[in-house]
Design a protein around this motif. Structure first.
Motif, PDB file in Angstrom:
ATOM      1  N   ASN A 259       0.870  -1.176   0.000  1.00 26.84           N
ATOM      2  CA  ASN A 259       0.000   0.000   0.000  1.00 26.84           C
ATOM      3  C   ASN A 259       0.910   1.230   0.000  1.00 26.84           C
ATOM      4  N   LYS A 260       0.666   2.125  -0.957  1.00 26.81           N
ATOM      5  CA  LYS A 260       1.542   3.300  -1.070  1.00 26.81           C
ATOM      6  C   LYS A 260       1.529   4.138   0.209  1.00 26.81           C
ATOM      7  N   ARG A 261       0.399   4.128   0.922  1.00 27.01           N
ATOM      8  CA  ARG A 261       0.324   4.942   2.149  1.00 27.01           C
ATOM      9  C   ARG A 261       1.225   4.362   3.246  1.00 27.01           C
ATOM     10  N   ILE A 262       1.363   3.019   3.292  1.00 25.65           N
ATOM     11  CA  ILE A 262       2.269   2.395   4.277  1.00 25.65           C
ATOM     12  C   ILE A 262       3.717   2.745   3.913  1.00 25.65           C
ATOM     13  N   ILE A 263       4.017   2.719   2.624  1.00 31.68           N
ATOM     14  CA  ILE A 263       5.374   3.033   2.147  1.00 31.68           C
ATOM     15  C   ILE A 263       5.724   4.490   2.485  1.00 31.68           C
ATOM     16  N   ASP A 264       4.785   5.392   2.223  1.00 29.47           N
ATOM     17  CA  ASP A 264       5.037   6.821   2.502  1.00 29.47           C
ATOM     18  C   ASP A 264       5.296   7.040   3.999  1.00 29.47           C
ATOM     19  N   ALA A 265       4.518   6.357   4.841  1.00 23.76           N
ATOM     20  CA  ALA A 265       4.687   6.525   6.295  1.00 23.76           C
ATOM     21  C   ALA A 265       6.067   6.014   6.726  1.00 23.76           C
ATOM     22  N   THR A 266       6.510   4.903   6.147  1.00 26.48           N
ATOM     23  CA  THR A 266       7.820   4.343   6.503  1.00 26.48           C
ATOM     24  C   THR A 266       8.932   5.295   6.069  1.00 26.48           C
ATOM     25  N   ALA A 267       8.840   5.779   4.840  1.00 21.22           N
ATOM     26  CA  ALA A 267       9.869   6.694   4.328  1.00 21.22           C
ATOM     27  C   ALA A 267       9.917   7.966   5.178  1.00 21.22           C
ATOM     28  N   GLY A 268       8.737   8.465   5.578  1.00 19.55           N
ATOM     29  CA  GLY A 268       8.673   9.670   6.405  1.00 19.55           C
ATOM     30  C   GLY A 268       9.380   9.473   7.737  1.00 19.55           C
ATOM     31  N   ARG A 269       9.109   8.334   8.367  1.00 20.92           N
ATOM     32  CA  ARG A 269       9.717   8.023   9.671  1.00 20.92           C
ATOM     33  C   ARG A 269      11.245   7.928   9.558  1.00 20.92           C
ATOM     34  N   MET A 270      11.729   7.442   8.391  1.00 23.69           N
ATOM     35  CA  MET A 270      13.171   7.261   8.194  1.00 23.69           C
ATOM     36  C   MET A 270      13.862   8.536   7.706  1.00 23.69           C
ATOM     37  N   GLY A 271      13.068   9.564   7.381  1.00 24.03           N
ATOM     38  CA  GLY A 271      13.657  10.798   6.862  1.00 24.03           C
ATOM     39  C   GLY A 271      14.196  10.616   5.445  1.00 24.03           C
ATOM     40  N   ILE A 272      13.478   9.839   4.650  1.00 23.39           N
ATOM     41  CA  ILE A 272      13.906   9.554   3.271  1.00 23.39           C
ATOM     42  C   ILE A 272      12.921  10.188   2.292  1.00 23.39           C
ATOM     43  N   SER A 273      13.463  10.935   1.313  1.00 23.91           N
ATOM     44  CA  SER A 273      12.590  11.625   0.358  1.00 23.91           C
ATOM     45  C   SER A 273      12.056  10.645  -0.695  1.00 23.91           C
ATOM     46  N   ASP A 274      10.937  11.045  -1.340  1.00 27.26           N
ATOM     47  CA  ASP A 274      10.230  10.166  -2.287  1.00 27.26           C
ATOM     48  C   ASP A 274      11.128   9.639  -3.399  1.00 27.26           C
ATOM     49  N   ASP A 275      12.078  10.477  -3.844  1.00 28.36           N
ATOM     50  CA  ASP A 275      12.911  10.075  -4.990  1.00 28.36           C
ATOM     51  C   ASP A 275      13.879   8.938  -4.637  1.00 28.36           C
ATOM     52  N   LYS A 276      13.989   8.617  -3.353  1.00 28.65           N
ATOM     53  CA  LYS A 276      14.852   7.506  -2.941  1.00 28.65           C
ATOM     54  C   LYS A 276      14.052   6.253  -2.598  1.00 28.65           C
ATOM     55  N   VAL A 277      12.771   6.266  -2.881  1.00 34.33           N
ATOM     56  CA  VAL A 277      11.925   5.127  -2.525  1.00 34.33           C
ATOM     57  C   VAL A 277      11.621   4.309  -3.777  1.00 34.33           C
ATOM     58  N   MET A 278      12.051   3.058  -3.790  1.00 35.30           N
ATOM     59  CA  MET A 278      11.729   2.188  -4.925  1.00 35.30           C
ATOM     60  C   MET A 278      10.241   1.874  -4.891  1.00 35.30           C
ATOM     61  N   MET A 279       9.611   1.964  -6.051  1.00 31.09           N
ATOM     62  CA  MET A 279       8.167   1.755  -6.097  1.00 31.09           C
ATOM     63  C   MET A 279       7.791   1.139  -7.446  1.00 31.09           C
ATOM     64  N   ASN A 280       7.028   0.059  -7.412  1.00 32.77           N
ATOM     65  CA  ASN A 280       6.436  -0.466  -8.649  1.00 32.77           C
ATOM     66  C   ASN A 280       5.026  -1.007  -8.391  1.00 32.77           C
ATOM     67  N   ILE A 281       4.477  -0.570  -7.238  1.00 33.52           N
ATOM     68  CA  ILE A 281       3.149  -1.057  -6.838  1.00 33.52           C
ATOM     69  C   ILE A 281       2.096  -0.731  -7.891  1.00 33.52           C
ATOM     70  N   GLU A 282       2.279   0.411  -8.597  1.00 35.17           N
ATOM     71  CA  GLU A 282       1.248   0.828  -9.552  1.00 35.17           C
ATOM     72  C   GLU A 282       1.085  -0.185 -10.682  1.00 35.17           C
TER      73      GLU A 282
END
Ligand code: UT7
Length: 331
Positions: A259-282
């Motif tokens: 779920n993209k919302r779970i991924i966003d919450a994890t990245a936020g907690r880690m202080g990692i910006s969106d451009d560093k998050v691997m994503m292919n859920i779509e």
């Protein structure tokens, strides 16, 4: 003497051709593209069609691509681990079928079931065989044919899952790269919120179990969501803290694609910006044990030697964890 680490030295993957879009799902259950996209981030998923094709079919394809790319001799492979909750059959292990088909005639092989955390658990297991000096070439596969256990009349689950498999090769290195640390967790109390009740020894297949839809995935989505957000973020932050890593040190977060919302919450907690998050859920949805190796498959060309990658997952069991990898090669 330098410590022996296990490094990922190659990646292979496979997704089936058939694309099940949100639009097609609208014709099957009471749902719509807007709801699915805004609640999950998923646009489409792949479905393995064809009589008699199971998870081994996808695992074989992924492993064959891995062997071709890394140019290894299959006879040198020591061990094949397949993480899956949708094995071809309860036994023999899907890993046995894959190993034989890819020509890994000198390997032993087994399956490992940890649902969406399966690839993490498999990777950590393979790493230990390498670090102990026992083996030199270990293939870890994560893959699931989720369409085989999904009820396409249940809108709460059928919109989420898809089919696919990925494979990595683990080899020893004395360089300062490879799998650096891992934290793995599980809690059987999660059984009530995410399960497939029948088909095991507690409720073997019967007309009654089929009629009651017990051979399909059941998920209490909102409860699982709360556990997933908390635990995936927590364990990811924990592995960074105990290794003195900050968001700035991390090149990539490779999160389970539920779920993209779970991924966003994890990245936020880690202080990692969106451009560093691997994503292919779509494009693939949630392929369970397949998501993490498929991320590597899609992003391999962007990865550079020395990149710090945090893998994180949460899933059925409950199971969850995080693994810190220093990437070992340039493509
Ligand atoms: O990978 C293994 C681990 N699994 C996860 O991490 C999944 C975690 N859970 C989730 O990702 C989310 O809970 C879901 C995507 C499964 C569901 O999203 P949600 O925001 O938690 O929705 P909900 O279950 O709270 O349902 C909200 C509403 C309900 O309607 P009412 O009761 O508010 O009238 C549902 O009936 O949305 C309804 N709904 C749908 N509507 C349209 C549920 N599924 C659908 C659907 N289309 N497919």
């Amino acid at each position: 003497m330098n410590k022996i680490r296990a490094a990922i030295t190659g990646v292979g993957g496979y997704v089936p051709d058939y694309i099940l879009t949100n639009k097609e799902l609208e014709t099957m259950v009471d749902t719509n593209d807007e709801w699915i996209t805004s609640r999950t981030g998923i646009k489409e998923r792949r479905i393995l069609k064809g009589e008699g094709l199971g998870t081994s079919y996808m695992g074989i394809k992924a492993a064959q691509e891995l062997i071709a790319k890394t140019k290894i001799d299959p006879k040198e492979i020591d061990l094949v681990i397949c993480a899956t909750i949708t094995p071809d059959m309860p036994f023999p292990a899907t890993a046995n079928l894959i190993a034989t088909e890819i020509g890994a005639v000198n390997a032993f092989s087994y399956d490992l079931g940890a649902a969406c955390s399966g690839f993490l658990f498999g990777l950590a297991t393979g790493v230990n065989f390498i670090q102990a000096g026992t083996y030199k070439k270990v293939i870890v596969i994560g893959g699931d044919k989720m369409s085989s256990i999904i009820n396409y009349k249940d809108r709460t689950t059928c919109i989420i899952f898809g089919d696919g498999a990925g494979a990595v090769l683990l080899e020893p290195t004395t360089e300062d790269v490879g799998v650096m640390d891992s934290i793995l967790r599980s809690d059987g109390a999660g059984v009530n919120y995410l399960n497939m009740q029948a088909g095991g020894s507690r409720i073997p297949a019967s007309h009654e179990s089929v009629d009651a839809n017990l051979h399909y995935v059941f998920q209490e989505g909102s409860t699982v969501y709360k556990f997933a957000v908390t635990n995936m973020a927590e364990v990811s932050a924990q592995i960074m803290e105990r290794n003195n890593l900050t968001g700035a040190d991390i090149a990539w977060l490779a999160p389970h694609q539920a779920n993209k919302r779970i991924i966003d919450a994890t990245a936020g907690r880690m202080g990692i910006s969106d451009d560093k998050v691997m994503m292919n859920i779509e494009k693939y949805g949630n392929t369970t044990a397949g998501t993490l190796p498929l991320l590597l498959w899609d992003y391999e060309k962007k990865l550079k030697k020395g990149d710090n990658i945090i893998f994180a997952a949460f899933g059925g069991g409950f199971t969850w964890g995080a693994i810190w990898v220093k990437w070992a090669y340039n493509s």
